[in-house]
Design a protein around this motif. Sequence first.
Motif, PDB file in Angstrom:
ATOM      1  N   ARG A 127      31.686  41.034  46.243  1.00 52.55           N
ATOM      2  CA  ARG A 127      31.736  42.399  45.716  1.00 52.55           C
ATOM      3  C   ARG A 127      31.024  43.246  46.221  1.00 52.55           C
ATOM      4  O   ARG A 127      30.799  44.531  45.528  1.00 52.55           O
ATOM      5  N   ASP A 130      32.476  46.804  47.237  1.00 54.98           N
ATOM      6  CA  ASP A 130      32.970  47.386  46.456  1.00 54.98           C
ATOM      7  C   ASP A 130      31.822  48.075  45.410  1.00 54.98           C
ATOM      8  O   ASP A 130      32.008  49.280  44.866  1.00 54.98           O
ATOM      9  N   GLN A 163      31.082  45.487  37.613  1.00 51.46           N
ATOM     10  CA  GLN A 163      31.876  44.379  38.641  1.00 51.46           C
ATOM     11  C   GLN A 163      31.735  43.227  37.695  1.00 51.46           C
ATOM     12  O   GLN A 163      32.359  42.188  38.340  1.00 51.46           O
TER      13      GLN A 163
END
Length: 243
Positions: A127, A130, A163
Amino acid sequence: METAIEVTGLGIRFRKNRRGRRTFKDLFAPAARRVRTNEFWPLRHVEFMVRPGEAIGVVGRNGQGKSTLLKLVAGVLIPDEGSVRVHGGVAPLIEITGGFVGDLTVRENVRLAAGLHGMPGAEIVRRFDDIIDFAELQSFVDTPYKHLSSGMKVRLAFAVVSQLEEPTLLVDEVLAVGDKAFREKCYRRIDELLEEGRTLFFVSHNERDLRRFCTRGLYLEGGRLVMDGPIADVLDRYNAELR
């Protein structure tokens, strides 16, 4: 009935000051009287239940216990009375830039902050891009955190916490900071999380945000829960009592 958050008889006691301003006379005063004069309850006798997928807005004037309640739900504070039971983990957007280390780089802080929130190492790697893209910090990945602007710090913190895959999102006024474009980006991300069925527990003074995200409201006054109902009704009562 399935629940996301259960709060029963909740209360927490704080000291008015660290040393209590005790005098020689206080040494001979009954213990109960010493407690009454040096301690207060920012929250007491609070009870409510939140179902999975609900979006709850917490309203009230400053100093009425809203942020304290959020910290109790997050597990940051421990109650002196009653209990808080949270089913599943929480993604806390509380004091949003706390926990970051000034001398570490943005890259290192992402790993640290996400790890402290329980994200596994492999998930952090997956992640990472992102998070950086959401925070719009692609050119600052190896910059020490202390050299970021306050807006950059907020963007990074929101990017990390948003997230997390925890079922309950706790939000305390963080949408009041940052520029308009980034706030809209945060709004869209919260909309996405709600569409996924996440639970939202949201403390704010911004009526527009409360009406946008929340269907139910909790109104705190003097550390007590004085109303629990549809967000429009709760805001109407709150506004009427402010006049």
